[in-house]
Design a protein around this motif. Structure first.
Motif, PDB file in Angstrom:
ATOM      1  N   GLU A   1      57.937  57.028  31.973  1.00  0.00           N
ATOM      2  CA  GLU A   1      57.747  58.422  32.358  1.00  0.00           C
ATOM      3  C   GLU A   1      57.503  58.562  33.855  1.00  0.00           C
TER       4      GLU A   1
ATOM      5  N   ARG B   1      63.359  64.620  34.975  1.00  0.00           N
ATOM      6  CA  ARG B   1      62.068  63.936  34.901  1.00  0.00           C
ATOM      7  C   ARG B   1      60.928  64.940  34.833  1.00  0.00           C
TER       8      ARG B   1
ATOM      9  N   GLY C   1      60.951  56.974  35.765  1.00  0.00           N
ATOM     10  CA  GLY C   1      62.160  57.712  35.450  1.00  0.00           C
ATOM     11  C   GLY C   1      63.430  56.892  35.524  1.00  0.00           C
TER      12      GLY C   1
ATOM     13  N   GLY D   1      64.596  59.773  29.750  1.00  0.00           N
ATOM     14  CA  GLY D   1      65.209  59.248  30.960  1.00  0.00           C
ATOM     15  C   GLY D   1      66.455  58.422  30.722  1.00  0.00           C
TER      16      GLY D   1
END
Length: 446
Positions: free
Chosen positions: A181, A118, A184, A234
């Motif tokens: 984002e 991440r 994750g 992810g």
């Protein structure tokens, strides 16, 4: 008297004790058979030591290669007897135990990597906030640079060889990806990348229907889709492949590109459709392989003059619009535009004028195809260097003559209808011709 004479000799301390293993020495004489289920001694095995080597001399014998079996263990009181359900022979350890080796486990199914680490939440939020400032400035700078190049006439500053600096969208985080984002979680990434993947797969399949894809030696065609790492960070390449398998696609392993995931699908060779041969009777006008209806002779001059204005305007206004057909512009141009070299043929409608126009365009396309690289870009190179050349002739070239006339003229140069594509004479004619690649050594020698 010695200790050995007391137990094993004739005198000593009285009668010798009874042998718990049976009467007599088992190494000198065989054990008598016992009544009942124990007709044979389960511990008696034929081995080279059945006779006592100390009782009588024996000649030297070669040592057998197999190891000596262990001596039988007598049954203890209270232990299970042979033949009872509870009896089981003691396990014997192997002579040379081999150490167990753990089997290697791949990091992800199919050899595709899993989710990437991440990104920092602070970095993501900072990029998302600042992109609304530097993205407009970046676009304005690109517009100014393009204007400078136009006014300089090609003598101005030149940019880098890569076009990455032109694509500001690569560093742009859309709001739909912001949640994935920050969290994750794979499910958030899947909700984000699934629509993008589905849209690109539909586009690739539409390009295949329009004739796209790489042709293999068995006339099947393969199409591919590529996704950048920023779109599935992810979820991982393995997760993208799992989503693609729902649409009938599969992952393509590319060890040299770790920033993208490649997906592919191979379509079988199309079914053979009847098409007239070059020597067959001419097709009737109005049929798919015959001459197509031409436009009015009074309208053609206005189209030739006005297309200089309305063609660029229409292209600029509809450039960003999505098209269901990848060859949309070829179809639109054949309907609303006329080439200067095809103007006289379509204006007069003469067979000789159309024949000259077809030969001129066919010769031009053959020269352009010969100028291309004949090596790995052909995708169907045999062991002897044989590959297949392919060209396409659009409807605007043979409108008044018919697609069958193209087959006749192409046959004179060794070209024929390409069996790797479904014929569409109302749009175009695809031709092919086998050829042999020349090696650089042979070319230099010649």
């Amino acid at each position: 008297m010695s200790e050995h004479q007391g137990y094993y000799g004739g005198g000593g301390y009285g009668q010798p004790p009874q042998n718990p293993y049976g009467q007599g020495n088992p190494y000198q004489q065989p054990v008598p058979q016992q009544p009942g289920p124990y007709q044979q001694n389960p511990y008696q095995q034929p081995d080279p030591y059945q006779q006592n080597p100390y009782a009588q001399p024996v000649p030297p014998q070669p040592v057998p290669p197999q190891p000596v079996p262990p001596q039988p263990v007598p049954p203890q009181p209270g232990s299970p007897q042979p033949g009872s359900p509870q009896y089981a022979p003691p396990p014997q350890a192997p002579l040379q135990p081999a150490p167990a080796r753990p089997a290697p486990t791949p990091s992800a199914p199919g050899g595709f990597p899993g989710p990437e680490p991440r990104r920092s939440r602070i970095a993501v939020l900072l990029q998302f906030t600042l992109q609304w400032i530097y993205a407009p400035l970046w676009i304005a700078a690109l517009a100014a640079l393009i204007a400078l190049l136009l006014w300089a006439g090609g003598g101005g500053p030149s940019g880098p060889d890569s076009d990455a600096w032109l694509k500001v969208n690569r560093s742009f985080i859309p709001p739909r990806r912001l949640k994935a984002e920050l969290t994750g979680r794979p499910e958030d990434w899947e909700r984000y990348v699934a629509p993008i993947l589905e849209r690109r797969i539909r586009t690739a399949e539409a390009e295949y229907a329009a004739g796209g894809g790489d042709v293999a030696a068995d006339l099947s065609r393969a199409v591919q889709v590529r996704l950048a790492l920023r779109l599935y960070r992810g979820l991982g390449a393995a997760g993208v492949v799992r989503l693609a398998e729902r649409h009938g696609w599969h992952g393509v392993v590319d060890s040299g590109d770790h920033d993208h995931v490649r997906l592919g699908r191979r379509f079988p060779a199309p079914a053979q459709v009847h098409a007239p041969g070059p020597q067959d009777p001419p097709a009737a006008p109005g049929t798919p392989w015959g001459p197509r209806p031409t436009r009015s002779a009074l309208l053609l001059p206005f189209i030739l003059v006005l297309q200089v204005v309305y063609v660029p305007v229409y292209c600029l206004l509809t450039f960003w619009a999505g098209r269901a057909e990848p060859d949309y512009w070829d179809r639109w141009g054949a309907r609303w535009a006329v080439g200067p070299r095809a103007f006289w043929a379509e204006l007069t409608g003469g067979a000789a004028a159309w024949d000259r126009h077809i030969r001129r365009i066919l010769a031009r396309d053959i020269r352009q195809d010969a100028a291309r690289d004949k090596g790995p870009n052909r995708h169907a190179v045999a062991a002897d260097g044989t590959f297949v050349r392919r060209i396409r002739i659009n409807l605007a070239t043979y409108r008044g003559a018919g697609a069958q006339q193209v087959l006749r003229i192409a046959a004179e140069h060794g070209w024929q209808l390409d069996p790797a594509y479904t014929p569409q004479p109302e749009v175009c004619v695809r031709l092919c011709r086998p050829d042999r690649a020349t090696t650089p050594t042979a070319t230099a020698t010649a």
